[in-house]
Design a protein around this motif. Structure first.
Motif, short mmCIF file in Angstrom:
data_model
loop_
_atom_site.label_atom_id
_atom_site.label_comp_id
_atom_site.label_asym_id
_atom_site.label_seq_id
_atom_site.Cartn_x
_atom_site.Cartn_y
_atom_site.Cartn_z
N LEU A 10 7.09 -43.88 -47.29
CA LEU A 10 7.70 -44.96 -47.61
C LEU A 10 7.89 -45.40 -48.91
CD1 LEU A 10 6.16 -46.76 -44.57
CD2 LEU A 10 8.47 -45.99 -44.59
N ASN A 11 6.86 -45.12 -49.73
CA ASN A 11 6.83 -45.68 -51.32
C ASN A 11 6.65 -44.54 -52.27
OD1 ASN A 11 3.97 -44.96 -50.45
ND2 ASN A 11 3.22 -46.77 -52.02
N ILE A 12 7.09 -43.34 -51.93
CA ILE A 12 6.45 -42.01 -52.70
C ILE A 12 7.11 -42.14 -54.00
CG2 ILE A 12 8.31 -40.86 -51.67
CD1 ILE A 12 6.30 -38.39 -51.85
N LYS A 13 8.27 -42.62 -54.21
CA LYS A 13 9.01 -42.64 -55.50
C LYS A 13 8.18 -43.86 -56.37
CE LYS A 13 13.13 -43.01 -58.29
NZ LYS A 13 12.64 -43.93 -59.09
N LEU B 242 3.50 -27.72 -52.02
CA LEU B 242 4.67 -27.95 -52.44
C LEU B 242 5.85 -27.01 -51.71
CD1 LEU B 242 7.08 -28.66 -54.61
CD2 LEU B 242 6.15 -26.81 -55.94
N LYS B 243 5.58 -25.53 -51.57
CA LYS B 243 6.25 -24.59 -50.92
C LYS B 243 6.58 -25.19 -49.56
CE LYS B 243 6.67 -22.02 -54.44
NZ LYS B 243 8.28 -22.08 -55.22
N TYR B 244 5.46 -25.65 -48.65
CA TYR B 244 5.79 -26.07 -47.41
C TYR B 244 6.46 -26.98 -47.32
CZ TYR B 244 4.31 -27.65 -42.91
OH TYR B 244 4.41 -28.14 -41.48
N TYR B 245 6.47 -28.06 -48.00
CA TYR B 245 7.41 -29.09 -48.19
C TYR B 245 8.92 -28.74 -48.39
CZ TYR B 245 10.18 -33.52 -49.77
OH TYR B 245 11.31 -34.38 -49.89
N GLN B 246 9.05 -28.02 -49.40
CA GLN B 246 10.41 -27.44 -49.87
C GLN B 246 10.90 -26.54 -48.69
OE1 GLN B 246 9.39 -25.35 -53.66
NE2 GLN B 246 10.11 -27.35 -54.87
N SER B 247 10.26 -26.21 -47.80
CA SER B 247 10.74 -25.39 -46.77
C SER B 247 11.10 -26.01 -45.64
CB SER B 247 9.78 -24.25 -46.30
OG SER B 247 8.66 -24.92 -45.45
N VAL B 248 10.88 -27.29 -45.45
CA VAL B 248 11.44 -28.13 -44.29
C VAL B 248 11.78 -29.50 -44.53
CG1 VAL B 248 9.41 -27.07 -42.85
CG2 VAL B 248 8.81 -29.19 -44.14
N LYS B 249 12.08 -29.71 -45.80
CA LYS B 249 12.46 -31.05 -46.42
C LYS B 249 13.33 -31.71 -45.72
CE LYS B 249 14.10 -30.17 -50.85
NZ LYS B 249 13.71 -30.32 -52.54
N ASP B 250 14.14 -30.79 -45.61
CA ASP B 250 15.88 -31.09 -44.93
C ASP B 250 15.64 -31.51 -43.47
OD1 ASP B 250 17.08 -31.00 -47.49
OD2 ASP B 250 17.45 -28.91 -47.25
N ASN B 251 14.49 -31.24 -42.93
CA ASN B 251 14.41 -31.20 -41.36
C ASN B 251 13.08 -31.86 -41.10
OD1 ASN B 251 15.61 -31.25 -38.91
ND2 ASN B 251 14.37 -29.06 -38.46
N PHE C 183 3.27 -34.65 -47.13
CA PHE C 183 3.41 -35.69 -48.41
C PHE C 183 2.95 -35.30 -49.70
CE2 PHE C 183 1.29 -38.76 -51.16
CZ PHE C 183 2.30 -39.57 -51.27
N ALA C 184 1.68 -34.51 -49.61
CA ALA C 184 1.14 -33.95 -50.83
C ALA C 184 2.27 -33.08 -51.42
CB ALA C 184 -0.05 -33.09 -50.50
N GLY C 185 2.91 -32.20 -50.82
CA GLY C 185 3.88 -31.46 -51.48
C GLY C 185 5.25 -32.21 -52.07
N ALA C 186 5.71 -33.05 -51.27
CA ALA C 186 6.76 -34.07 -51.72
C ALA C 186 6.41 -34.53 -53.23
CB ALA C 186 7.06 -35.11 -50.83
N LEU C 187 5.20 -35.09 -53.14
CA LEU C 187 4.74 -35.78 -54.61
C LEU C 187 4.65 -34.67 -55.69
CD1 LEU C 187 3.79 -38.40 -55.80
CD2 LEU C 187 1.57 -38.07 -55.19
N VAL C 188 4.05 -33.60 -55.34
CA VAL C 188 3.96 -32.55 -56.25
C VAL C 188 5.21 -32.41 -56.84
CG1 VAL C 188 3.51 -30.13 -56.62
CG2 VAL C 188 1.86 -31.61 -55.38
#
Length: 236
Positions: free
Chosen positions: A123-126, A180-189, A157-162
């Motif tokens: 909710l406040n990651i940026k 990071l790789k985990y987030y990038q693999s699913v961030k569109d879903n 969340f950790a991957g998104a912040l990285v």
């Protein structure tokens, strides 16, 4: 010289990390830190995170608004639960709120040797990333997990912040790379992914699918809760 960003996947592992001089971002997406960010965005004066029910009861007896959760469910005798929607009303404006949860508040209390402790959520990651880029400090993302184990949503969340901090921070260890790789693999879903997490399934019996959908929204609040003494207050 670039700063570093590291990821701790559980409070059980935080003792392996040197927190001195660093910023620690504590995250418990479902739902403690999402609740804290939401409460502050809706006017809570400050949030007092405590690890135990006994501590929370002592504040309750003093007349403060208190929230208590164990195993995802509201604890009997406490007026507030662990749903972000419970903090979107006039009752909380200008009030200090005491919160104790299964995982999130424990992670906060285990992070206090850091130079600064921030509370993060999708909710406040940026706002979290923007705040960190202005500081000349290394960062550790402290995932609250579930009863000492790793969980999906905090790791994401950790991957998104990285990802947001890749230009300003080097990845300190393989955990940051994995996140990071985990987030990038699913961030569109993201919602569908988190909806199928173990903790989301634990919460299904509480009928909180709308909470999960809300908690994976990104950057809808522009604030950073920071620990000052024993209280969380807005950083600015």
């Amino acid at each position: 010289m670039k700063r570093n960003i590291d990821v701790c996947l559980s409070p059980e592992l935080i003792g392996l990390y040197d927190l001195e001089g660093k910023i620690v971002v504590v995250v418990d997406i479902l739902r403690a830190t999402s609740v804290m960010v939401t409460a502050m965005a809706h006017g809570a004066k400050e949030i007092i995170p405590v690890a135990t029910l006994d501590e929370a009861k002592s504040y309750l007896e003093k007349g403060l608004l208190c929230a208590a959760e164990r195993g995802g469910a509201q604890v009997d005798g406490f007026p507030l639960d662990n749903s972000p929607f419970s903090y979107m009303n006039e009752e909380i404006k200008g009030q200090p709120i005491v919160i104790t949860t299964t995982n999130g508040t424990l992670a906060i209390t285990k992070s206090t040797s850091a130079d600064e402790v921030l509370v993060g959520a999708f909710l406040n990651i940026k706002a979290i990333a923007d705040y960190i880029t202005k500081q000349d400090k290394d960062v550790i993302v402290h995932c609250a997990g579930w009863k000492g184990k790793t969980n999906m949503e905090d790791t994401l969340f950790a991957g998104a912040l990285v990802e947001l901090l890749e230009q300003s921070h080097d990845l300190a260890c393989d955990t940051a790379h994995l996140s990071l790789k985990y987030y990038q693999s699913v961030k569109d879903n993201l919602f569908e992914t988190v909806k199928n997490s173990a903790h989301a399934k634990r919460l299904n019996k509480l009928h909180v699918i709308k909470d999960i959908e809300f908690c994976v929204q990104q950057s809808i609040y522009d604030l950073v809760p920071v620990l000052r003494g024993d209280k969380l207050v807005p950083a600015n």
